[in-house]
Write a protein that holds these residues in place. Sequence first.
Motif, PDB file in Angstrom:
ATOM      1  N   THR A  41       0.830  -1.206   0.000  1.00 28.48           N
ATOM      2  CA  THR A  41       0.000   0.000   0.000  1.00 28.48           C
ATOM      3  C   THR A  41       0.863   1.255   0.000  1.00 28.48           C
ATOM      4  O   THR A  41       0.620   2.208  -0.763  1.00 28.48           O
ATOM      5  CB  THR A  41      -0.924  -0.005   1.222  1.00 28.48           C
ATOM      6  N   ASP A  44       2.546   1.622  -3.438  1.00 25.52           N
ATOM      7  CA  ASP A  44       1.631   2.143  -4.454  1.00 25.52           C
ATOM      8  C   ASP A  44       1.280   3.597  -4.190  1.00 25.52           C
ATOM      9  O   ASP A  44       1.136   4.410  -5.134  1.00 25.52           O
ATOM     10  CB  ASP A  44       0.364   1.296  -4.496  1.00 25.52           C
ATOM     11  N   GLN A  45       1.136   3.959  -2.910  1.00 26.31           N
ATOM     12  CA  GLN A  45       0.849   5.346  -2.582  1.00 26.31           C
ATOM     13  C   GLN A  45       2.014   6.255  -2.975  1.00 26.31           C
ATOM     14  O   GLN A  45       1.827   7.382  -3.421  1.00 26.31           O
ATOM     15  CB  GLN A  45       0.545   5.478  -1.093  1.00 26.31           C
ATOM     16  N   GLU A  48       1.805   6.777  -6.633  1.00 27.38           N
ATOM     17  CA  GLU A  48       0.737   7.735  -6.903  1.00 27.38           C
ATOM     18  C   GLU A  48       1.177   9.154  -6.526  1.00 27.38           C
ATOM     19  O   GLU A  48       0.861  10.124  -7.222  1.00 27.38           O
ATOM     20  CB  GLU A  48      -0.520   7.330  -6.128  1.00 27.38           C
ATOM     21  N   ASN A  96      -3.939   1.172  -8.296  1.00 25.39           N
ATOM     22  CA  ASN A  96      -4.047   1.025  -6.832  1.00 25.39           C
ATOM     23  C   ASN A  96      -5.452   0.630  -6.416  1.00 25.39           C
ATOM     24  O   ASN A  96      -5.653  -0.190  -5.513  1.00 25.39           O
ATOM     25  CB  ASN A  96      -3.651   2.333  -6.142  1.00 25.39           C
ATOM     26  N   ASN A 101      -5.000  -1.899  -2.878  1.00 23.53           N
ATOM     27  CA  ASN A 101      -3.921  -1.414  -2.024  1.00 23.53           C
ATOM     28  C   ASN A 101      -4.159   0.034  -1.612  1.00 23.53           C
ATOM     29  O   ASN A 101      -3.306   0.916  -1.751  1.00 23.53           O
ATOM     30  CB  ASN A 101      -2.571  -1.541  -2.734  1.00 23.53           C
ATOM     31  N   ARG A 102      -5.352   0.312  -1.154  1.00 26.37           N
ATOM     32  CA  ARG A 102      -5.691   1.650  -0.691  1.00 26.37           C
ATOM     33  C   ARG A 102      -6.420   1.533   0.641  1.00 26.37           C
ATOM     34  O   ARG A 102      -7.087   0.549   0.924  1.00 26.37           O
ATOM     35  CB  ARG A 102      -6.580   2.378  -1.691  1.00 26.37           C
TER      36      ARG A 102
END
Length: 563
Positions: A41, A44-45, A48, A96, A101-102
């Motif tokens: 997570t 991926d964050q 982003e 995501n 994965n959020r």
Amino acid sequence: MVRWPIRIKLMVGLGVVVGMMLILMGGSIFGLHSFHVSNLTLTDQLRELGASKDLIECILRLHPPDDSAEDADSLLVTARRAQAGLLEYFHELKQNTMRGNRANSGFDELGLAFRLDDDLTAIINELSRSDPPEAPILPGTTYFVTQHPELLRQLDPATDLKSSNLAQNPETQAKLEPATDVKSRIDRLKYTVMRLPKELHDDFYDVLVMSKTQYQISRVIVWTSALAVLPMLCGLTALFHRWVLYPVRLLQRGVRRVARGSFDYKIDLHSGDEMQDLAGAFNEMTARISMTYADLEQQVQERSRQLVRSERLAGVGFLAAGVAHEINNPLASIAFCSEALESRLEALTQGSDDPDHRAVSKYLKMIQEEAFRCKNITEKLLDFARCNDIKRERTDLPSLVQGVVDMIRHIGKYRGKTIVFQPKEAIVAHVDGQEIKQVILNLVVNALESMDAGGVLRIDARYDHGMAEVIFNDNGCGIAADVLENIFEPFFTRRRDGKGTGLGLSITHRIVNQHHGEITATSPGEGRGSTFRVRLPIHPSEIGDGPGGREPAVAGASRGHAA
């Protein structure tokens, strides 16, 4: 007690171990999974966030154009770069969201992306004046703008300003108007894109909160697993000690005790498995060893007594052969002279009542009786010393016993005493009939002498373990334990009348030994009777007959009296 074989106990122990491993593995897997999810997570964050940084940089480079064509073209290029950055950010956002994965649904960021796409598309269409106009690059922008404008209206800066105190400020009144030209759209783009870091910051905070929750849950699971495994480990240790260590220690202790000579040691083990069977087999083995050891010790003692007895008998026989022959002649002269004197004295004192004459006659009779008694003793000594060859043949033992019983019943001093002999079958032995008849006579006389009036002597003949056995059981005076040890010794007697010579049982013992048989005697104690057992071979012996034959073991002793 329920018996659990060792394989069942091993399966139970293995099940406990597998259970502990599964519990610990479950807690570890959950913790690792939580860490993996948090890591994915955050990763991926961060991607982003990187995409949003490029998007923000591109949008912040936008500025209202002047009247020159070059400035408009530069703004169009910057807008298209911003549109490409938006597309890259949307791609990361979509990935995501699809992976899960959020920490949230990502709807706020998605709405911002649609608003940005709508404004960028409007600016590009106004600057490029293409026909037909370009469509938004993000799938779903047109749908949200046309079908759900209320979802996008809440992202409008005018809406935000109206809901704040800035709405009363005259300087911000211009922003309350909807965006219609390039400048207002650029302002709204900058306002919208500046909200993106706040949304990402909230996402990061939600991720941290989720990671903290998962960490706490993992810690609880790990501690719970440890607390659950600890009693299982203690129980497994106790079961291992009870099922394995304790039985092995008992067996080891028993083996050491037996190795030191404690054959009477018993292993008391109740584990309900093969260990208990092994302890039982060990106890049976030690019991047999103890019995064998005791039997060997008894045989050694008996052989020692037989050796001493044989040496003593040899000496007594050698002495008896010389003494008895030399004494017989003087004894015969004494008896003959006393008889002659008694005859002459009767002729001289016929019709006399003198007390001295009667006393002399009495003393002469006593001399004769004692002389004949001494002669009888010397004859027994000669019989004892002789080792004549025996002539064996198949002999019916019940017939011999019946002949002796019929002869004894006519003797007056044995009246009032009962002899019970009821043979059930013919018992044939390979013996010398006359010698064995003397053995039977000695034993019957001994038994009758040991009983009072009303006593009962029971005689039985049978086959036992390949030999013929004759049993003499009486309810007479019994035998003391110290007498049993020496009863077959020459000149050893405990007759109640004190007239025994102590040679009857010695002769009996010698005869039985010459036949390669066995004679045993047992008694519960004085006043409780005694039992004789004479065992004789039923087949020709492989050892040569005669005085030099082997002397078998004597497994007991005899009565305290002799024939």
